[in-house]
Every structure is written in C-alpha cells, then in structure tokens.
Design a protein around this motif. Structure first.
Motif, PDB file in Angstrom:
ATOM      1  N   VAL A   1       0.855  -1.194   0.000  1.00  0.00           N
ATOM      2  CA  VAL A   1       0.000   0.000   0.000  1.00  0.00           C
ATOM      3  C   VAL A   1       0.885   1.236   0.000  1.00  0.00           C
ATOM      4  O   VAL A   1       1.819   1.343   0.801  1.00  0.00           O
ATOM      5  CB  VAL A   1      -0.926   0.012   1.247  1.00  0.00           C
ATOM      6  N   ASP A   2       0.604   2.158  -0.913  1.00  0.00           N
ATOM      7  CA  ASP A   2       1.333   3.428  -0.976  1.00  0.00           C
ATOM      8  C   ASP A   2       0.309   4.538  -1.216  1.00  0.00           C
ATOM      9  O   ASP A   2      -0.391   4.528  -2.239  1.00  0.00           O
ATOM     10  CB  ASP A   2       2.375   3.391  -2.101  1.00  0.00           C
ATOM     11  N   ILE A   3       0.205   5.457  -0.265  1.00  0.00           N
ATOM     12  CA  ILE A   3      -0.811   6.510  -0.332  1.00  0.00           C
ATOM     13  C   ILE A   3      -0.140   7.852  -0.120  1.00  0.00           C
ATOM     14  O   ILE A   3       0.759   7.992   0.711  1.00  0.00           O
ATOM     15  CB  ILE A   3      -1.892   6.305   0.755  1.00  0.00           C
TER      16      ILE A   3
ATOM     17  N   GLY B   1     -13.849   2.982  -7.362  1.00  0.00           N
ATOM     18  CA  GLY B   1     -13.408   2.549  -6.038  1.00  0.00           C
ATOM     19  C   GLY B   1     -13.290   1.046  -5.907  1.00  0.00           C
ATOM     20  O   GLY B   1     -12.840   0.344  -6.805  1.00  0.00           O
ATOM     21  N   GLY B   2     -13.718   0.538  -4.761  1.00  0.00           N
ATOM     22  CA  GLY B   2     -13.592  -0.885  -4.478  1.00  0.00           C
ATOM     23  C   GLY B   2     -13.136  -1.091  -3.041  1.00  0.00           C
ATOM     24  O   GLY B   2     -13.199  -0.184  -2.202  1.00  0.00           O
ATOM     25  N   SER B   3     -12.652  -2.288  -2.748  1.00  0.00           N
ATOM     26  CA  SER B   3     -12.307  -2.637  -1.369  1.00  0.00           C
ATOM     27  C   SER B   3     -11.147  -1.801  -0.836  1.00  0.00           C
ATOM     28  O   SER B   3     -11.101  -1.485   0.354  1.00  0.00           O
ATOM     29  CB  SER B   3     -11.966  -4.126  -1.285  1.00  0.00           C
ATOM     30  N   HIS B   4     -10.201  -1.395  -1.711  1.00  0.00           N
ATOM     31  CA  HIS B   4      -9.077  -0.588  -1.231  1.00  0.00           C
ATOM     32  C   HIS B   4      -9.528   0.803  -0.808  1.00  0.00           C
ATOM     33  O   HIS B   4      -9.081   1.349   0.198  1.00  0.00           O
ATOM     34  CB  HIS B   4      -7.974  -0.508  -2.278  1.00  0.00           C
ATOM     35  N   GLN B   5     -10.460   1.386  -1.572  1.00  0.00           N
ATOM     36  CA  GLN B   5     -10.937   2.721  -1.218  1.00  0.00           C
ATOM     37  C   GLN B   5     -11.837   2.668   0.013  1.00  0.00           C
ATOM     38  O   GLN B   5     -11.807   3.584   0.845  1.00  0.00           O
ATOM     39  CB  GLN B   5     -11.685   3.336  -2.406  1.00  0.00           C
ATOM     40  N   THR B   6     -12.609   1.597   0.129  1.00  0.00           N
ATOM     41  CA  THR B   6     -13.425   1.420   1.335  1.00  0.00           C
ATOM     42  C   THR B   6     -12.538   1.342   2.568  1.00  0.00           C
ATOM     43  O   THR B   6     -12.829   1.934   3.619  1.00  0.00           O
ATOM     44  CB  THR B   6     -14.277   0.150   1.218  1.00  0.00           C
ATOM     45  N   GLY B   7     -11.410   0.598   2.463  1.00  0.00           N
ATOM     46  CA  GLY B   7     -10.472   0.500   3.577  1.00  0.00           C
ATOM     47  C   GLY B   7      -9.856   1.836   3.930  1.00  0.00           C
ATOM     48  O   GLY B   7      -9.697   2.163   5.117  1.00  0.00           O
ATOM     49  N   PHE B   8      -9.524   2.637   2.901  1.00  0.00           N
ATOM     50  CA  PHE B   8      -8.971   3.968   3.143  1.00  0.00           C
ATOM     51  C   PHE B   8      -9.983   4.837   3.885  1.00  0.00           C
ATOM     52  O   PHE B   8      -9.649   5.502   4.881  1.00  0.00           O
ATOM     53  CB  PHE B   8      -8.572   4.610   1.822  1.00  0.00           C
ATOM     54  N   ASP B   9     -11.224   4.843   3.410  1.00  0.00           N
ATOM     55  CA  ASP B   9     -12.269   5.648   4.048  1.00  0.00           C
ATOM     56  C   ASP B   9     -12.462   5.238   5.509  1.00  0.00           C
ATOM     57  O   ASP B   9     -12.519   6.096   6.408  1.00  0.00           O
ATOM     58  CB  ASP B   9     -13.594   5.502   3.293  1.00  0.00           C
ATOM     59  N   GLN B  10     -12.551   3.941   5.740  1.00  0.00           N
ATOM     60  CA  GLN B  10     -12.805   3.463   7.100  1.00  0.00           C
ATOM     61  C   GLN B  10     -11.621   3.762   8.022  1.00  0.00           C
ATOM     62  O   GLN B  10     -11.803   4.196   9.165  1.00  0.00           O
ATOM     63  CB  GLN B  10     -13.088   1.959   7.079  1.00  0.00           C
ATOM     64  N   GLY B  11     -10.394   3.511   7.522  1.00  0.00           N
ATOM     65  CA  GLY B  11      -9.213   3.748   8.344  1.00  0.00           C
ATOM     66  C   GLY B  11      -9.051   5.209   8.719  1.00  0.00           C
ATOM     67  O   GLY B  11      -8.765   5.548   9.876  1.00  0.00           O
TER      68      GLY B  11
ATOM     69  N   ALA C   1      -9.122  -4.502   4.807  1.00  0.00           N
ATOM     70  CA  ALA C   1      -8.548  -4.482   6.159  1.00  0.00           C
ATOM     71  C   ALA C   1      -7.079  -4.085   6.136  1.00  0.00           C
ATOM     72  O   ALA C   1      -6.598  -3.373   7.024  1.00  0.00           O
ATOM     73  CB  ALA C   1      -8.711  -5.859   6.802  1.00  0.00           C
ATOM     74  N   ILE C   2      -6.351  -4.503   5.086  1.00  0.00           N
ATOM     75  CA  ILE C   2      -4.921  -4.166   4.995  1.00  0.00           C
ATOM     76  C   ILE C   2      -4.743  -2.658   4.825  1.00  0.00           C
ATOM     77  O   ILE C   2      -3.928  -2.024   5.506  1.00  0.00           O
ATOM     78  CB  ILE C   2      -4.266  -4.940   3.834  1.00  0.00           C
ATOM     79  N   VAL C   3      -5.522  -2.055   3.919  1.00  0.00           N
ATOM     80  CA  VAL C   3      -5.408  -0.610   3.688  1.00  0.00           C
ATOM     81  C   VAL C   3      -5.813   0.162   4.940  1.00  0.00           C
ATOM     82  O   VAL C   3      -5.151   1.129   5.333  1.00  0.00           O
ATOM     83  CB  VAL C   3      -6.255  -0.178   2.469  1.00  0.00           C
ATOM     84  N   ALA C   4      -6.894  -0.250   5.578  1.00  0.00           N
ATOM     85  CA  ALA C   4      -7.349   0.437   6.804  1.00  0.00           C
ATOM     86  C   ALA C   4      -6.266   0.380   7.880  1.00  0.00           C
ATOM     87  O   ALA C   4      -6.012   1.373   8.581  1.00  0.00           O
ATOM     88  CB  ALA C   4      -8.644  -0.198   7.312  1.00  0.00           C
TER      89      ALA C   4
END
Length: 692
Positions: free
Chosen positions: A294-296, A320-330, A390-393
C-alpha cells in the motif's frame, strides 16, 4: 468476419468471434471510449513490464492513417513454442483468450493485466494488427487480420486493405531482421476495425495525454512519449516523474496547502483459495499466500473540494472498491479517535465527524499492488478482493498514528491544523442542519414563488419533464411556440452568467441568473444538493451555435459542475444541437422543395458538393443562423426541440471538468498560467475559427 477462414484456426476464431459479437462485454462500448480502452490494454502490457523492472521507456504514436503504434524496450513477447498449443508465444498471446503471463505469478509480481484477454481482444477488434519482437538477437514479426494470422501483401506502406493470405497448414513467426543480443522489446501497430466501432470513434489526444501523465506519476522513472501525427503539425509530449504519487498529489490539488503531502506506506499479507492449473491440465483449488503493498499520498488544503484517485497495479479504479473502502474506514476511525481524545481543546463536544467533514479539502492518491487482483469485469473499474480493505485500513491507521505522534514541530502544527479544520467542518454541517430544520431561508434559492420569467410545463412527471435554459428573450419567443408545453419548460437567461470558478458562494447566490437556475431546479446547491428533489428529469442548455453560445454553455457547465454536480453524475444535463445552416433544394415542377439542415461548415461543404454533383439547384445565398431567434418556430421544433427529430449531446463529468479547468486557466486568479497559455497557443490560432 469473412468466410475464407482456414480450419486450422477454427478454435481460435471461435473464441475471438465471441469478442466480435459482444465487444461491449470486454471493452465497455464501441465508441471512442471503447477505442481508448483497447489502446490502454496494449499500453498497460508495456507498463506491466516496467513495473517488473524491465524497460523504462514507452512510446505511443497516432498515425495519420488511423492506426496507433506502441513501442517498448522491455523483455519482448516470448517467441518460443508454447508446449500445450504448439503455437509460438506471440500467436498464443494475440489469439487465445485467457492466455498470458499474468496467471501464475511467476512472471509478474503485480500487473494491471490479469484476465489474459487484453491483447487478444484488441486483435479480434482490429482490421489489422502487426507485432514485431526484438529478442535473441533477431526481430520477429507476425500479422493478423481480425484475429487470424497470415501475411499481408503490402506495396510499400502497411495498409489494412492490402491483400491478405491466411496461414493454412502452419503459422509462421517470421524473422525480418537482426538486432544486438542485448536489445529487446515489442512493437504493436493496429488499425481498429470499422465494422466494430461506431462512425466517428476516434482516439482522444487529451485523454491519452492525461492517462500517460498519470502513469508516469505512478511508475517513477518511467518515460512515456506520446506523438500525434494526425494534424497539420505533428507534436510530441514526453512525461517522466521521479517523485511518484507525491508529485501527483501536488499536480491534482486544486487549492493552497494546509498540510504537507504525507506518504502513508505499508504492506500486509492474506490468503485466498484460487483454482490453479495443475500439470495434468485440471483446475485444482489451492490456498495461496499473497502480499499487498500500500502506498498513499494525502494532502489537505484550504479549500473544500475532495480529489480522490485510486489505483490497483497502476490501473485506475474510478468507481473505487475494497481498497478505497479500507482507506475511508481507516481515515474516519483514526481521526474520530483523535478528535475524541482532544475534544476539550477542540470544543467538539460529543459530536462525531462524518466522512464529508474529514474529506473536505483532501487530495489523495491511493495505490495498492498485489498479484492477481479480483476486478468486477474486464474494464477494471472496481476492485473486488475483500482482504485488501482491512490491509489498507490498518496501514492508514498506523501511518497516521506515526504522523500524529511525531515530535517534529511541523508535524505537530499541521496535525493540529487538520483537526481544527475537521471540527470546523463538523460544526458547520451540524449548524446548517439545525438552521434548516428550524426555519426556512427567505433568499433567492428558497423563496415561496418561482421566477416570473420561468415558462413552466404542465406535467408533474419528473422523468418526462425537461427544462430548456435558453439564451436571450428573442430565442424565448420562438421556443415558446416550438415547445411541447406538456413536458418542456423554458428559462431564459440574459447574456453571460457569473463565472463561478473564481466567485465566492455569496457572490454566486446574489447573482440573479445563477440564483434563478438553482431555484427553478429546486434541489438546492453544493453539499446540500438533493437530486431526488429536482423538478426536471433533463436540463438542456440551448444556446446559439456561435462563439458566444459556446461561452455561455461553458459558464453554465461550470455552475452545474461546482454546485449541482449530481445532475451531471446522473447524466441529466444535456446540450442542444441547433443547426448552423439551412439549405433549400429546389425541385423541378410542382414537386415541393426540400430543406436540408447542416451543423458545421465541413458538413455544409459536403452537402453542397453532393448537390452540385447531382446537378441539383439550391437557393443562394445559403441561410446561416446567427442565433436561435432567427429560426421560425417550426424550424426550431423540427431541428432542436422535437424529441422525434432532435439531437442532444449528453454532458459527462469530463466535459464539466474541462469547462472548470478552462475557466480556471482563462479567467481564474492566477495570471502566470494564462500568460503562458496565450504565448504558447498564439501560433495555433485559426482566423476561420473566430466568429466575426
């Protein structure tokens, strides 16, 4: 497909025939968007090589004959024989669906291609495709016609219409030259099939340049050159960025910085069970261990717009997708916890910030890299791999915690500023909601009566109703007689409305024309815009077919983009297409004259040339409409307003973004970019394009 296919390639052609019958399943559409998607498939193959560390240059050339060529200096497509099929690697890649080096994770740790259909789909939808591979000290070549390998009998310049002879007994990967042992790479040139793509589908240079720039940001050190040879003056653009996504964020940010650009990096592992092809040719469910990197890059600015770009293995995921959902939640979970810990200093009370509060003024680029990601469809707009969320979050929470616990003076100051901004947004939202619930604002947007100049329709069916925004009172008079009063409403505007790109919200609300438009549509503006409350199913901008009309249309698009964007997102904003000329063809005898409308100077020239060739007479001079008010009601109805005969141009988000970008350049507060644009563009000015 022609009927002279050889039996040897029947299985190949059966697979590619499915692509030709249902191209939308693979490339989304058969217009310019689908044409560009094919080009991305070929370019992304070269980018995947660069991601793996092979080759650092890619060149894309748009040729005058309509073909496009992509060159790289990577490893080159394999030229040896693939044992299962007995075909060369080149033929397998370009004729077999679901074949390639992206499946077993042995050739690519992370790649944009994963379905193994990209190159073969482009081949199936091409009238001609040529491949040249530098490998092993030789240059190998193979040509295809609509997916079938064979030989073109070119006389000089390659052409898709040259005589073609398909291979019958065995395909031949020809050797056409020698190169140094160390030289490797692939060159692909193809001509899109006019039987598949709609008339007028064309490569979009601006979109290509934007995508090339984006890819250069995402792969630091990769140089991408785009050359367009189709115009009178061929021009070339080169992109190379060493700063990666941090530079990308600075490029995208629309406002002044509140914080520095922060990098949030990390990785995580997960397991997934996927079917793997065994040595015996059977698909066996196998549990594999995967790693997700992950690189943000994030930066908050002083403004309120949110700019978010997400990518998987450098493939854009606009939905979006699961990675963007993880970013938003985290991000939401972490900043909520920080505000709760500092509630006393921030005077936040017990209220919790929402996503919009945190994302106000945020510019972010989110990239994840993992082997064999799961996308929803070949267009790859949504990432589906569930474990990535979960990984991104986790990465976001950990990296933000390190930033907020830093003892550096700048980090502490910027963290405090960010929390202040989020809390201020939260308080503004809560205050606005309470204010709205307790009393009605008696201003231009929420007055009890609609503007007197609105000519409303009788129907209350939102889906069938249309609002025409008309330029000037003279056009309004004609439009009143031409409209369908049951379903079509008219709102005249006087001249050019306010340029909302650089005006404040209060200036916009106090502008009579802007306020009238927002009031008539009836769904509010900005963050409080509620598309469910919109009074009309379609909003149609009907301006004159001249420079001033285009200017007014651009101003209106900028208003919708900034304050009523959901209308554009839902595809409910259109531009009317009025004619420019009226040609009256005189028929002999008692036969009534014919009327032909044309919509451009080029179309007029073609029509007149056809009439001259057919020895038909027409009234001279040709009537040219300088404005909508010059048209009779029946002419306006038949060409522009009648649903049975009119043409409407749907406004999409890129149209509105371009409008906003042009106004920021030409009428924004920054003088230096405008001066640079005028100097660079002065030699491209065409006197014929000026409406004098």
């Amino acid at each position: 497909m022609s009927s002279d296919y050889s039996a040897r390639h029947l299985s190949v052609l059966e697979g590619l025939e499915a692509v030709r019958k249902r191209p939308g399943m693979y490339i989304g559409s058969t217009d310019s968007r689908g044409l560009m998607h094919c080009l991305w498939e070929i370019i992304d193959n070269s980018v995947d090589e660069a991601l793996g560390g092979y080759g650092d240059t890619i060149s894309v050339t748009l040729h005058p004959d309509g073909s496009v060529e992509v060159r790289d200096r990577a490893r080159g497509v394999p030229v040896d024989i693939e044992p299962k099929t007995g075909l060369s690697g080149v033929e397998v890649v370009y004729t077999k669906l679901h074949a390639g080096g992206k499946f077993g994770s042995g050739s690519y740790a992370a790649s944009g291609g994963l379905h193994g259909v990209g190159a073969s789909v482009v081949n199936a939808l091409s009238e001609r495709l040529d491949v040249e591979v530098d490998r092993g000290g030789k240059t190998w070549a193979m040509s295809f016609r609509r997916g079938e390998p064979g030989v073109f009998a070119d006389s000089g310049t390659p052409s898709p219409t040259a005589p073609f002879t398909p291979f019958e007994n065995g395909s031949e990967l020809r050797v056409i030259g020698k190169v140094a042992k160390a030289v490797t790479g692939t060159r692909v040139r193809y001509w899109a099939d006019p039987q598949i793509f709609t008339k007028g589908a064309d490569f979009q240079t601006d979109e290509l340049l934007s995508r090339a720039r984006q890819t250069a940001f995402l792969v630091p050190g990769l140089g991408i050159t785009v050359t367009d040879e189709r115009g009178f003056e061929p021009h070339s653009d080169e992109f190379r960025f060493d700063g990666g996504i941090a530079e990308f964020v600075d490029h995208l940010a629309p406002d002044a910085p509140l914080t520095d650009t922060w990098r949030l990096t990390g990785s995580g592992t997960f397991t997934e069970t996927v079917p793997v092809l065994s040595e015996h040719g059977a698909m066996v469910p196998t549990e594999l261990h995967r790693e997700c990197e992950v690189d943000i890059a994030v930066r908050w600015g002083t403004g309120y717009d949110t700019v978010m770009r997400s990518f998987v293995n450098i493939i854009a995921t606009p939905k979006g997708g699961s990675h963007q959902t993880g970013f938003d939640q985290g991000m939401l979970k972490f900043l909520r916890a920080q505000i709760e810990q500092n509630a006393r200093r921030l005077k936040a009370g017990s209220d919790k910030p929402e996503k919009d509060d945190i994302f106000a003024g945020l510019t972010a680029v989110l990239t994840v890299r993992l082997p064999e990601p799961q996308f929803e469809g070949q267009t790859k707009e949504v990432l589906g791999t569930p474990a990535v969320r979960a990984i991104v979050a986790s990465v976001v929470a950990k990296a933000m915690a390190e930033r907020f616990s830093s003892t550096k003076r700048d980090d502490k100051a910027q963290s405090a500023l960010l929390l202040d901004k989020v809390v201020a947004e939260m308080k503004s939202r809560i205050s606005a909601r309470a204010h709205k619930e307790t009393q009605r604002r008696k201003n231009a947007l929420e007055s009890s009566s609609l503007p007197a100049k609105l000519v409303d329709c009788r129907s209350s069916d939102v889906a069938q109703s249309e609002l025409f925004i008309v330029e000037g009172d003279s056009a309004l008079g004609t439009a009143k007689l031409a409209r369908d009063s049951e379903h079509q409403a008219l709102l005249p505007i006087r001249g050019k409305i306010l340029n909302v790109q650089k005006a404040s919200v209060s200036d916009m609300l106090s502008n009579a024309e802007c306020a009238s438009i927002i009031q008539v549509i009836g769904a509010g503006s900005g963050r409080t815009f509620d598309i469910a409350s919109a009074r009309y199913g379609k909003v149609i901008i009907m301006s004159d077919a001249d420079v001033d009309g285009a200017h007014i249309r651009t101003l209106l698009l900028t208003l919708f983009f900034r304050y009523m964007r959901p209308m554009i997102d839902e595809g409910r904003v259109f531009a009317a297409v009025p004619p420019l000329h009226r040609v009256v063809v005189m028929n002999p005898g008692s036969k009534p004259n014919e009327t032909v409308y044309t919509y451009s100077e080029a179309e007029l020239g073609r029509v007149l040339a056809t009439l001259d060739k057919q020895n038909k007479r027409y009234q001279d001079p040709i009537q040219r409409y300088k404005g909508l008010g010059e048209m009779d009601a029946d002419q306006l109805a038949g060409t522009t307003m009648d649903r049975r005969h009119r043409t409407l141009r749907r406004v999409n988000l890129s149209d509105a973004e371009n409008a906003g970008r042009v106004f920021e350049l030409l009428m924004g507060n920054e003088v230096a970019p405008r001066k640079e644009f005028l100097i660079e563009s002065s030699d491209r000015l065409s006197r014929e394009s000026i409406d004098a």
